[in-house]
Structures are given as C-alpha cells and as structure tokens.
Motif scaffolding. Structure first.
Motif, mmCIF file in Angstrom:
data_model
loop_
_atom_site.group_PDB
_atom_site.id
_atom_site.type_symbol
_atom_site.label_atom_id
_atom_site.label_comp_id
_atom_site.label_asym_id
_atom_site.label_seq_id
_atom_site.Cartn_x
_atom_site.Cartn_y
_atom_site.Cartn_z
ATOM 1 N N PRO A 572 40.385 42.975 44.925
ATOM 2 C CA PRO A 572 41.586 42.252 44.509
ATOM 3 C C PRO A 572 41.673 40.917 45.237
ATOM 4 O O PRO A 572 41.156 40.764 46.347
ATOM 5 C CB PRO A 572 42.732 43.191 44.913
ATOM 6 C CG PRO A 572 42.090 44.520 45.092
ATOM 7 C CD PRO A 572 40.702 44.259 45.554
ATOM 8 N N GLU A 573 42.344 39.947 44.621
ATOM 9 C CA GLU A 573 42.368 38.615 45.216
ATOM 10 C C GLU A 573 43.096 38.588 46.557
ATOM 11 O O GLU A 573 42.829 37.732 47.398
ATOM 12 C CB GLU A 573 43.014 37.611 44.265
ATOM 13 C CG GLU A 573 44.490 37.852 43.994
ATOM 14 C CD GLU A 573 45.060 36.806 43.062
ATOM 15 O OE1 GLU A 573 44.339 35.829 42.772
ATOM 16 O OE2 GLU A 573 46.215 36.948 42.636
ATOM 17 N N ASN A 574 43.982 39.548 46.796
ATOM 18 C CA ASN A 574 44.693 39.580 48.073
ATOM 19 C C ASN A 574 43.803 40.041 49.226
ATOM 20 O O ASN A 574 44.133 39.838 50.384
ATOM 21 C CB ASN A 574 45.900 40.525 47.997
ATOM 22 C CG ASN A 574 46.960 39.989 47.067
ATOM 23 O OD1 ASN A 574 47.218 38.804 47.050
ATOM 24 N ND2 ASN A 574 47.534 40.862 46.267
ATOM 25 N N GLN A 575 42.705 40.684 48.883
ATOM 26 C CA GLN A 575 41.882 41.276 49.930
ATOM 27 C C GLN A 575 40.806 40.282 50.349
ATOM 28 O O GLN A 575 39.771 40.140 49.741
ATOM 29 C CB GLN A 575 41.240 42.570 49.440
ATOM 30 C CG GLN A 575 40.609 43.380 50.561
ATOM 31 C CD GLN A 575 40.027 44.675 50.037
ATOM 32 O OE1 GLN A 575 39.341 44.688 49.032
ATOM 33 N NE2 GLN A 575 40.308 45.757 50.721
ATOM 34 N N LYS A 576 41.105 39.567 51.426
ATOM 35 C CA LYS A 576 40.178 38.560 51.926
ATOM 36 C C LYS A 576 39.204 39.151 52.945
ATOM 37 O O LYS A 576 38.112 38.651 53.134
ATOM 38 C CB LYS A 576 40.963 37.420 52.584
ATOM 39 C CG LYS A 576 42.023 36.764 51.697
ATOM 40 C CD LYS A 576 41.403 35.959 50.595
ATOM 41 C CE LYS A 576 42.415 35.059 49.912
ATOM 42 N NZ LYS A 576 43.509 35.789 49.267
ATOM 43 N N ILE A 613 33.286 39.244 43.400
ATOM 44 C CA ILE A 613 34.082 39.122 42.182
ATOM 45 C C ILE A 613 35.523 39.455 42.534
ATOM 46 O O ILE A 613 35.804 40.478 43.152
ATOM 47 C CB ILE A 613 33.554 40.073 41.089
ATOM 48 C CG1 ILE A 613 32.111 39.674 40.713
ATOM 49 C CG2 ILE A 613 34.456 40.063 39.868
ATOM 50 C CD1 ILE A 613 31.425 40.653 39.794
ATOM 51 N N VAL A 614 36.444 38.567 42.143
ATOM 52 C CA VAL A 614 37.843 38.708 42.544
ATOM 53 C C VAL A 614 38.668 39.212 41.371
ATOM 54 O O VAL A 614 38.621 38.656 40.269
ATOM 55 C CB VAL A 614 38.403 37.362 43.042
ATOM 56 C CG1 VAL A 614 39.860 37.506 43.444
ATOM 57 C CG2 VAL A 614 37.578 36.860 44.223
ATOM 58 N N LEU A 615 39.428 40.283 41.606
ATOM 59 C CA LEU A 615 40.328 40.830 40.593
ATOM 60 C C LEU A 615 41.703 40.183 40.716
ATOM 61 O O LEU A 615 42.147 39.889 41.825
ATOM 62 C CB LEU A 615 40.482 42.343 40.774
ATOM 63 C CG LEU A 615 39.201 43.169 40.752
ATOM 64 C CD1 LEU A 615 39.531 44.623 41.041
ATOM 65 C CD2 LEU A 615 38.499 43.032 39.423
ATOM 66 N N ALA A 764 47.713 48.781 40.083
ATOM 67 C CA ALA A 764 46.613 48.414 40.985
ATOM 68 C C ALA A 764 45.308 49.062 40.569
ATOM 69 O O ALA A 764 44.241 48.481 40.728
ATOM 70 C CB ALA A 764 46.962 48.807 42.419
ATOM 71 N N ALA A 765 45.377 50.268 40.037
ATOM 72 C CA ALA A 765 44.160 51.005 39.686
ATOM 73 C C ALA A 765 43.558 50.566 38.361
ATOM 74 O O ALA A 765 42.521 51.078 37.970
ATOM 75 C CB ALA A 765 44.459 52.499 39.647
ATOM 76 N N HIS A 766 44.206 49.633 37.641
ATOM 77 C CA HIS A 766 43.709 49.247 36.331
ATOM 78 C C HIS A 766 43.197 47.811 36.288
ATOM 79 O O HIS A 766 43.015 47.252 35.222
ATOM 80 C CB HIS A 766 44.810 49.443 35.274
ATOM 81 C CG HIS A 766 45.128 50.876 35.010
ATOM 82 N ND1 HIS A 766 46.014 51.592 35.778
ATOM 83 C CD2 HIS A 766 44.642 51.746 34.087
ATOM 84 C CE1 HIS A 766 46.086 52.837 35.332
ATOM 85 N NE2 HIS A 766 45.269 52.966 34.319
ATOM 86 N N GLN A 767 42.983 47.227 37.448
ATOM 87 C CA GLN A 767 42.395 45.907 37.465
ATOM 88 C C GLN A 767 40.896 45.978 37.198
ATOM 89 O O GLN A 767 40.289 44.989 36.804
ATOM 90 C CB GLN A 767 42.661 45.232 38.821
ATOM 91 C CG GLN A 767 44.133 45.166 39.211
ATOM 92 C CD GLN A 767 44.988 44.531 38.136
ATOM 93 O OE1 GLN A 767 44.641 43.494 37.592
ATOM 94 N NE2 GLN A 767 46.096 45.170 37.803
#
Length: 810
Positions: A572-576, A613-615, A764-767
């Motif tokens: 996810p994009e928040n997870q840097k 790859i960013v969700l 969150a689980a469907h990205q």
C-alpha cells in the motif's frame, strides 16, 4: 503336464537335470475369491468361493484362508455390503503378480467397519446421564451419534483455564477448581504453542496437581488446561466418558433416550493390518470406517499399494506405517481422523502419497495423541518420497510434514490448517539437533492458503496476538531445499519462514496477504543461516499492518544471511518501510528497525534489481493526537499521563518533550474510539540525540487495564525524523490510551505530529487479489479488468495453468 528344469552343481561340472513332474494346471492359475456379508456362507468350499453365486461370508473366513493365497490371487468383497471386523494380510504376491483385495458387483464400495451400536442402557442418578457396560477395558477414542463424531466431556466447556507452575513444580489451578474432586481424571495441558499433552497426575492435591519429572516438554506458567475422562465433565448434549477400569460408558443427552438414537463406538482397534514380511499386495476400491485407533496399520512389509479407497472416522490415524518400503497411497479419500491423516514413520523410503483428498484431521482439542508430530495431514519421514497432487483441508496442525533426502512435495493444495496447534505450517520440515545436511529436496508449485492458528490455551491475547502459523516453514537446521513456484496466501504469521536453515533456494514464489511475507530468523536453536538465495519472487502486503520481509538474528549477521535479487514488492502507498530488521537481545526480546529498500542497502543487505509496486490507499480517517487544534475529526491533546513516576514531559510549541528517568517509565496520550472494522496506523516525528528504542501499544483507560494491541518497538535515530507504526486490528473500545515507554532511561525525545490513521478492513484486503488454480486443468479468468488491472501484462482474460497463480492489483 508341466516340465521343470533344474541345475545340479558338482565340484567340477554343472549338470543339467530334467525333472519331469505332473501337476494340475488349475493350481498355477490365479483365482478370485468372492465374499458377501449379505448372501455368503463360510461353509462354502474354496472352489465354491471362486464363484459369485457361492461366496464366503465374513472377514474371519478370509483371514483364515489368506495365508494360502498365491501370487495373482484376488479377494473381492461385494459392493453394498458391510463387513464387521478387521482384515489381516498374511500372504505375499510378486512384483509382477500382486495379491489384490478389491470389490465386485454394483453400488457403493464395500465397507470394512469397526462400528458397534450400543443397545443396552441404564439411566444414571445424575440428570441426563445414561450408562452402558462395554465389552472392553482399553482406551476408547471414537464415539458417534447419528453418524456425527462426538467429543469427550470436558471441564470447562469450550475453554482452557490458566495454570501456574510454582518453584516446587506443583501446577496451581484457579481457586474454583479443587483437584481432589477430579481424582482419576485426565488433565489436557497445553505446554507450548505446538504441544498439547494428556496426562494423569501423580498427585491430586487441594492446592494443585503434580506430574512426573523429566518430561520432554514441562508445563509452563500462563498456558491453559482442561479436564476430561470424568463423569462430572458431562453436561452438554453428546458428551461422553469411558471408565476403562469398570468398562462403563457414560453419555449426556439433553433430551430423549439413548435407545432411540444411533449411538456407536469404534470397537475394532484397526481395520487392516498385516503379518510381518508380507510383500506385493494391492488394496483398492474399499471403505474403512470406524477404527478406534489406526484404520490401516502396516508394519514390516514391502511394496504395498492402497488406492481408490475411503478411510473415514479413525480414532487415531487413518493410515499408519513403519518399516514398509515402496508403500503407495494413491487416489484415496481420508475423512476425519482424530490424530493424523497419513503417517509414514521411519523405514518407509520410496513411498508415494499422491492424488488423495484429506480433510478434517485432528479436529478437537484433547482428542489427539500427546507429544510431537501429531495432528498432521500427511507426515512422511523417510527418504526418496513423493508427496504430490493431494488436497488437504481443515487440519489441526501442519498440512504436510516431511524429513527425508531427495523428497518431492509438489502440486498439493493445503487450505485451513493449524486450527488446534501453532508453530506449524502448510508445509513443514525440520532437521533438529543432529544437524544433518540434506540434499535434493523440492517444494514446488504447491498452493497453501488460510493458515489460521489459535490462541486457545496459550499465553497470547485472543484479540491482539498473531499465532505463529507459517505457509512454508523450514525449521531447525533444515537444509538442501529448492522452494520454487509456490503460492502462499493468508498465512496468519509468515508466508515463508526459514529458521536456522542453510543451502536453500526461494525462487519464483508468490506470497501475499500474510502478516510477514518472508521471514529469516537466526538464533541459538540451530546453526547459522547461510547460503540462502531469494530471487524472482513476488511479495505482496495487502494492507498497512502487513510487512514484506523480516530478518532477525541474535548476532550481527543480517547482511550475510541471504542473497536477494529481482524480487517484486507490492505494498500500500502508506507503507514506506517494509523491511523489519530485528536483533535479539539477551532477554530474548527483539530490537526492531523498519527500513525501505534504500535503507537496507546502506545496512549491507544487497537486493539486485528490486521492483516496487504501490497500491492505492483504502478509505482512511485521520486523527491528530498532538497539541495542535483542528477540525472535528481531529482530537486535541490536552494532557499526557505519567506512569510509574519514571518520566518527565514538557510542551514546547508543537513538540512534546519526554525524558524517561528510569527503565519502564511510561507516558500515555488519549486515543480516539476504535472499531474492530479498522486497522490502525500511528505516524509521528521524533527528534533524538542518540539511538534508542520506544515501545508503543494500546490499552484500556481504566479497569480491567487490558492491552488492546501488540507492543510495537520503534528504533529512533538521530538520522531519521519520520516514523510509522502499524498497531494492527483490535477490538471495539471507547476508553483508550496510547502508552509510550522505554526499557531504559533516555535522553530527551521530542515528539510531534502524532497522527492516527484508521483504514477500513473490508477495503484494505481488496487493493490486490491473488488468483490461483488448485486443479489439474487450465481455468479461464474472464474479464478480470472489471475487478483489477492485471499485474503481469494481461488484458481482459487470462488462462491459469494447473497449480499456477497470478497477483492482480488496482
């Protein structure tokens, strides 16, 4: 007439001798012997039994004649019939002409049954309890009512009670349990994450129970136990207890009388056994049902094949074998075994376990065997084995366990495992203390999903803990393994976990939706991790609380554990920050650093050509915990609470300054109302002059003071100011504190911009989505672009080959 040729050897010459004899040709032909419980007769002759019109009747007759069977002979049981008792193999075929036990006629497979209906009942003085005297005085494992397996009675119902072990080794129980009231009962004791033992105490005392000394796994304070094998446990419908000293069987019925119900026990210990030395026998097209112990139990045999059979309702293992080389178990159905499904112990090299359906293994607490290695779907220990194309579901412990060299575990589908025990995997192997270097072992193209885990009877919190359940678990000195092309989805803890392993390749796997997708851990339980290759894998975190890679060690060897290359990381994009670098401390706790790809390279861990790859983010709600004022969605901080008189705080503009004066000093800040529909993430800025570790967790503000999240360590560095902590999913609560503490005294820490982000769990689980094909045929995914954009260059449809998968993302 048949001519026999032979050779006579003298000291100097070989003399050819022609032996001429006469024999009946019919004696050399293979014969079929028919058996029917519905219209057979054991008084029929051997010759009559070769005709379908005049079969024998019983297994007892077959057992008495089996030793006279010749290579190529067959014993055929009539379809639709039920045969009570056990079949004993006592004669051998040859590799070219096996002895066959199979079926004839039409209808369902013939059933070899160990079931016995209880008919005589006596009403007990206690309400709802009935008793019957059985013709046995040994352990009873298997009871059914209306063809549904029933658990033993237990106290307390559906729960464990925590115990304490005092300095004298006495197990102390809660005050409401008086052990003397439970004399002669069995105590089911959870001793760690993977051991649940059934024990009879040496002493039942008013203040506790005492067990024998020198047990391999001693009990540990904080774990749980329950009580069974006592009449006082019977208070729910169908619960039962058997007293093997008096041979009395007791059952509790909430309503009705037992005579009107179909109540049966497994009266036969085994349904298929053999005499020593039996070789070249094939068993096929039969059903084995209702064994009190192992339905099929084989020992000291060779080249036995079991195929197209159903093995159902076994009180211990469906199939158990020891010292049986070249054993084949192919295309069978295994349904409900209270201990393990297929258990090939030592002495079973060159075995094949393939194309089987195995389900509902070790489904109950306290109904399997004690000790290691129990509760497994398929357990094969010996060398040169093949475990392929099996479908396993609802397994109490590990799906597949194997140990031998040159063993292939390929194209199995494992779904729902570790339902009763933890510290296991969908596929699990270990070597242990002997540290033998293995080779030629392959784990390839398996699909492993839904490693569940349990907190029951453990020291873990039901709401916040993450049980140790792995997808592929290479444990305790495992070595010589190629892990290639597997799919792991939704394992509760780790997708792939290498613990003290070496000479291992992790190649082209897809791992998604696990708490940690890939874990390497090195500690003093085994030799150092070395020669690990991790390349061309796809690791996908589907939500912010999941992590991609964890590397843990008790020494500074993180950079040399493995070689990484050409892996794809989906986050996810928040997870840097998605590498967890953990260093074990002397007290066995871990100092944790969160790093991104740039930081791990500086740390010394090399990753060639990584792809990220960013969700897009899920729906978010943000709350500000600092002292800045904001809109209605922001909560203004008014006060910090100081715990343990070990901290000092002050506020300078938008920054809170904290100094921990003594170890485990803590401060707390009010936290917004939380919902179990959300995942929570904390972000903040921190300034510090030295590297130090903060620990953060959520707890209730007021009694019962219980924790609401896992404690998350964060390493603060003078070189870094922005930090993110995933607090995970928790339960509903509206009086919450965020506690911040240090295990050591510290210099000033400046905190600012404390912000909480709530992510909707259901979004969150469907990205990203993982599609897999656990079948033997190609499948077509039609127009997946309506759901997601394919991650691998596909367009509106794609074909998945057998046991392949694809990761798709928005």
């Amino acid at each position: 007439m048949v001519l026999y040729f032979g050779f006579m050897i003298t000291s100097k010459f070989i003399t050819v001798v022609l032996f001429i004899g006469f024999t009946n040709l019919s004696e050399l032909k293979s014969a079929n012997y028919y058996v029917s419980s519905s219209d057979g007769n054991d008084e029929n002759t051997q010759q009559q039994a070769t005709q379908t019109q005049t079969p024998w009747k019983s297994l007892a007759k077959i057992n008495s004649y089996f030793g006279s069977l010749k290579p190529g002979d067959s014993v055929l049981l009539k379809r639709g019939d039920v045969f009570e008792g056990s079949l004993v193999l006592s004669s051998s075929g040859t590799n070219q002409s096996k002895i066959v036990v199979s079926s004839y006629g039409e209808g369902h497979s013939p059933v070899i049954s160990g079931w016995k209906k209880i008919k005589k009942w006596t009403k007990h003085e206690k309400p709802g309890i009935w008793s019957s005297e059985l013709d046995r005085n040994t352990l009873l494992n298997l009871v059914s009512i209306e063809n549904k397996i029933k658990e033993k009675g237990r106290y307390p119902n559906n729960a464990f009670v925590n115990y304490n072990v005092n300095e004298n080794g006495l197990i102390e129980l809660p005050s409401h349990i008086n052990p003397k009231a439970w004399e002669s009962a069995t105590f089911v004791i959870r001793k760690n994450q993977w051991i649940i033992d059934k024990v009879s105490p040496l002493e039942y005392r008013a203040d506790g129970i005492r067990l024998e000394n020198n047990m391999r796994y001693p009990p540990k304070s904080g774990y749980g136990l329950f009580i069974q094998d006592h009449i006082n446990t019977l208070d729910e419908d169908g619960e039962w207890y058997f007293d093997d000293k008096t041979s009395n069987f007791y059952i509790f019925l909430a309503e009705g009388q037992p005579g009107s119900k179909d109540i049966k026990i497994g009266s036969q210990e085994n349904l298929l056994t053999n005499q020593g030395g039996v070789q070249h026998v094939k068993i096929q097209n039969l059903c084995f049902s209702g064994a009190n112990k192992d339905a099929i139990s084989l020992e000291k045999a060779f080249n036995i094949e079991i195929s197209n059979c159903t093995i159902e309702y076994a009180g211990e293992n469906a199939v158990y074998a020891v010292d049986v080389p070249n054993l084949k178990f192919v295309n069978n159905n295994v349904v409900t075994a209270l201990n393990s499904g297929v258990f090939f112990r030592y002495g079973t090299p060159n075995s094949i376990i393939a194309d089987n359906n195995i389900t509902d293994i070790h489904p109950f607490f306290g109904m399997g065997k004690s000790g290691d290695g129990n509760g497994v779907g398929i357990h094969s220990i010996s060398d040169f084995s093949v475990i392929a194309n099996n479908r396993l579901s609802n397994i109490g412990y590990s799906g597949i366990m194997f140990n031998g060299i040159q063993t292939i575990v390929e194209r199995n589908h494992i779904n729902n495992y570790c339902l009763v025990k933890n510290d296991g995997g969908g596929i699990y192997t270990y070597q242990g203390a002997n540290k033998k270097l293995n080779f030629g072992r392959i784990i390839k193209e398996n699909i492993i999903e839904n490693g569940i885990g349990t907190t029951s009877g453990t020291t873990m919190s039901k709401n916040i803990s993450i049980p140790q359940v792995e997808g592929i678990y290479l444990d305790d000195n495992a070595s010589g393994i190629m892990v290639e092309g597997n799919t792991v989805n939704n394992s509760r803890r780790n997708g792939i976990h290498i613990h003290n392993g070496r000479n291992i390749q992790i190649i082209r796997n897809k791992v998604a939706n696990c708490y940690i997708q890939l874990a390497l851990s090195d500690d003093d339980l085994g030799d150092r991790i070395e020669n690990i290759r991790i390349e061309e894998n796809q690791f996908a975190a589907f939500s912010d609380h999941q992590n991609l890679v964890s590397i843990a060690s008790n020494i500074d060897n993180h950079a040399t554990m493995a070689n990484f290359g050409n892996n794809t990381y989906i986050t996810p994009e928040n997870q840097k920050l998605f590498y967890l670098i953990q260093k074990q401390q002397p007290d066995r706790s871990y100092e944790t650093s969160f790093m991104n790809l740039r930081m791990i390279e500086a740390f010394g861990i090399k990753e060639e050509s990584p792809i990220r790859i960013v969700l897009p983010s899920s729906t978010q709600t943000k709350y500000n915990l600092s002292n800045q004022q904001g809109d209605a969605k922001k909560i203004s901080l008014s006060t910090f609470k100081i715990f343990n008189d070990g901290s000092e705080i002050s506020s300078i503009e938008s920054q809170i300054k904290i100094q921990f004066k003594k170890p485990f000093g803590a401060v707390a800040v009010g936290f917004p109302q939380i919902s179990d529909d959300n995942l929570y993430q904390l972000s903040f800025n921190a300034n510090t002059e030295q590297t130090q570790i903060l620990h953060l967790f959520l707890r209730l503000d007021g009694r019962p003071w219980s924790n609401l999240s896992l404690t998350q360590p964060v390493m603060l560095s003078p070189l870094q100011t922005e930090y993110t902590v995933n607090l995970g999913k928790t339960e509903n609560a509206d009086r919450i504190l965020l506690l911040i503490f240090s295990q050591d005294s510290s210099k000033d820490i400046g905190l600012s911009n404390l912000q909480v982000t709530a992510h909707r769990v259901d979004e969150a689980a469907h990205q990203a989505l993982l599609f897999h094909n656990p079948t033997d045929s190609e499948i077509l995914l039609t127009d997946p672009s309506k759901i997601v954009i394919p991650a691998e260059g596909t367009d509106r449809s794609l074909v998945l080959k057998p046991f392949q998968s694809i990761l798709l993302y928005k």
